[in-house]
Design an enzyme around this catalytic site. Structure first.
Site, PDB file in Angstrom:
ATOM      1  N   LYS A 110       0.989  -0.853   0.046  1.00  9.15           N
ATOM      2  CA  LYS A 110       0.347   0.042  -0.447  1.00  9.15           C
ATOM      3  C   LYS A 110       0.905   1.493   0.175  1.00  9.15           C
ATOM      4  CE  LYS A 110      -3.677  -1.897   2.471  1.00  9.15           C
ATOM      5  NZ  LYS A 110      -4.651  -2.557   3.186  1.00  9.15           N
ATOM      6  N   GLN A 123      -4.592  -1.475   9.662  1.00 12.48           N
ATOM      7  CA  GLN A 123      -4.614  -2.698   8.822  1.00 12.48           C
ATOM      8  C   GLN A 123      -4.467  -3.561  10.234  1.00 12.48           C
ATOM      9  OE1 GLN A 123      -2.868  -3.212   5.783  1.00 12.48           O
ATOM     10  NE2 GLN A 123      -3.722  -5.335   6.125  1.00 12.48           N
ATOM     11  N   ASP A 164     -10.701   3.594   4.964  1.00 13.90           N
ATOM     12  CA  ASP A 164     -11.430   1.832   4.722  1.00 13.90           C
ATOM     13  C   ASP A 164     -13.393   2.511   5.097  1.00 13.90           C
ATOM     14  OD1 ASP A 164      -9.560   0.426   3.913  1.00 13.90           O
ATOM     15  OD2 ASP A 164      -8.996  -0.182   6.464  1.00 13.90           O
TER      16      ASP A 164
END
Ligand code: NDP
Length: 298
Positions: free
Chosen positions: A55, A99, A122
């Site tokens: 990422k 994460q 997200d």
């Protein structure tokens, strides 16, 4: 080889990344603004480490700033929350990603709900989930379902009236996927571990999304001829040709399904690359919204 179109997630993701890269370049030139994505990684789970590195690399390749915060596995929840609050206030940071999974001593919900909804790239904050559920403009849409939608539309642009089955009801994939398909006027069914007759449900689906985490759960003879199959599953299984090695396998028996389906995503090279590309796009969107810039003007 069967008749199904194999949907090239890598190519579609590359196209989306290039679009984002172009928009970022214009944002930097015209608005003197560089979008920034902060990623928080707690502990040393190898798979999470690989995802975070990838990422960060793709964020920089798109011309954005990447900030990676690594914390030890035994860190206290309060330390993570303090970091999140600091990033919420940091003007260089437009997107914040935590994460998952987090270690047991940290409450995932508490940390995710501490992220500023405007920076929640997200799409896991209740404000964004609520906007998506209510069809209110401005939701940050979770990256994996958003990527799946683009993969589906690449082969079936018109979805009205299609019967869509999602196998899996997680907050990350299954539930938001259902909302997106509903917004496209599909007739949506969500299956899970307590569903009676999963093969029978699958056989009626024009669009089938598998997000379970069980290798080859969905067999070729469960698939309606011509259906669009999106395989979200990422399972690490022993490689038959080399017992010491692992390889990635989806939730769908690809070799069987490809003979029956109209279109299908491979694993790897399907949903995975699109997920990261959608994360970059969400970061760009968050940056634009922080200054009420319309990204389509870029
Ligand atoms: P979860 O473990 O949170 O959810 C799995 C879902 O599958 C649950 O709803 C569960 O039902 C259901 N399920 C389990 N067994 C069965 C069964 N035998 N029949 C029907 N349904 C079943 O997983 P996630 O949604 O987080 O992830 C799913 C998969 O997608 C994983 O392989 C993950 O690695 C992958 N993934 C891939 C991403 C990508 O970018 N490609 C991103 C995110 C996830 P119940 O609710 O009843 O327990």
């Amino acid at each position: 080889m069967g008749t199904a179109t194999v949907i090239d997630g890598k190519a579609l993701a590359q196209k989306l990344r290039q679009e984002v890269q172009g928009q970022v370049a214009r944002l930097r030139r015209d608005e003197r603004m560089t979008p920034g994505l902060a990623v928080i990684l707690v502990g040393d789970d190898p798979a999470s480490g690989i995802y975070v590195r990838s990422k960060a690399q793709q964020t920089e390749e798109a011309g954005m700033r990447s900030f990676v915060h690594r914390l030890p596995a035994d860190v206290r929840e309060e330390v993570v929350l303090t970091l999140v609050r600091g990033l919420n206030r940091d003007d260089r940071v437009h997107g914040i990603l935590v994460q998952l999974p987090l270690p047991d001593q940290i409450r995932t919900d508490v940390v995710l709900q501490a992220v500023d909804p405007a920076k929640d790239v997200d799409g896991f904050h209740v404000v964004n989930i609520g906007r998506l559920a209510a069809g209110i403009e401005g939701a940050m849409v979770p990256c994996t379902p958003s990527g799946c939608m683009q993969l589906i539309k690449s082969v079936r642009p018109q979805l009205t009236g299609q019967r869509a089955l999602i196998v899996g009801r997680s907050n990350i994939v299954g539930k938001p996927m259902a909302l997106l398909l509903l917004a496209e006027n599909c007739t949506v069914i969500i299956a899970h571990s307590r569903t009676f007759d999963l093969p029978g449900e699958c056989r009626q689906a024009d669009i089938l999304i598998a997000a379970v985490g069980k290798p080859r759960l969905i067999r070729g003879n469960w698939i309606k001829p011509g259906a669009v199959i999106i395989d979200v599953g990422i399972n690490r299984v022993d490689d038959a040709s080399d017992g010491d090695k692992k390889r990635l396998q989806g939730d769908v028996a690809f070799d069987e399904a490809v003979e029956v389906a109209g279109a299908i995503t491979p694993v790897p090279g399907g949903v995975g690359p699109m997920t990261v590309a959608c994360l970059l796009r969400n970061t760009l969107l968050a940056a634009c919204r922080s200054r009420t810039i319309d990204p389509s003007d870029l």
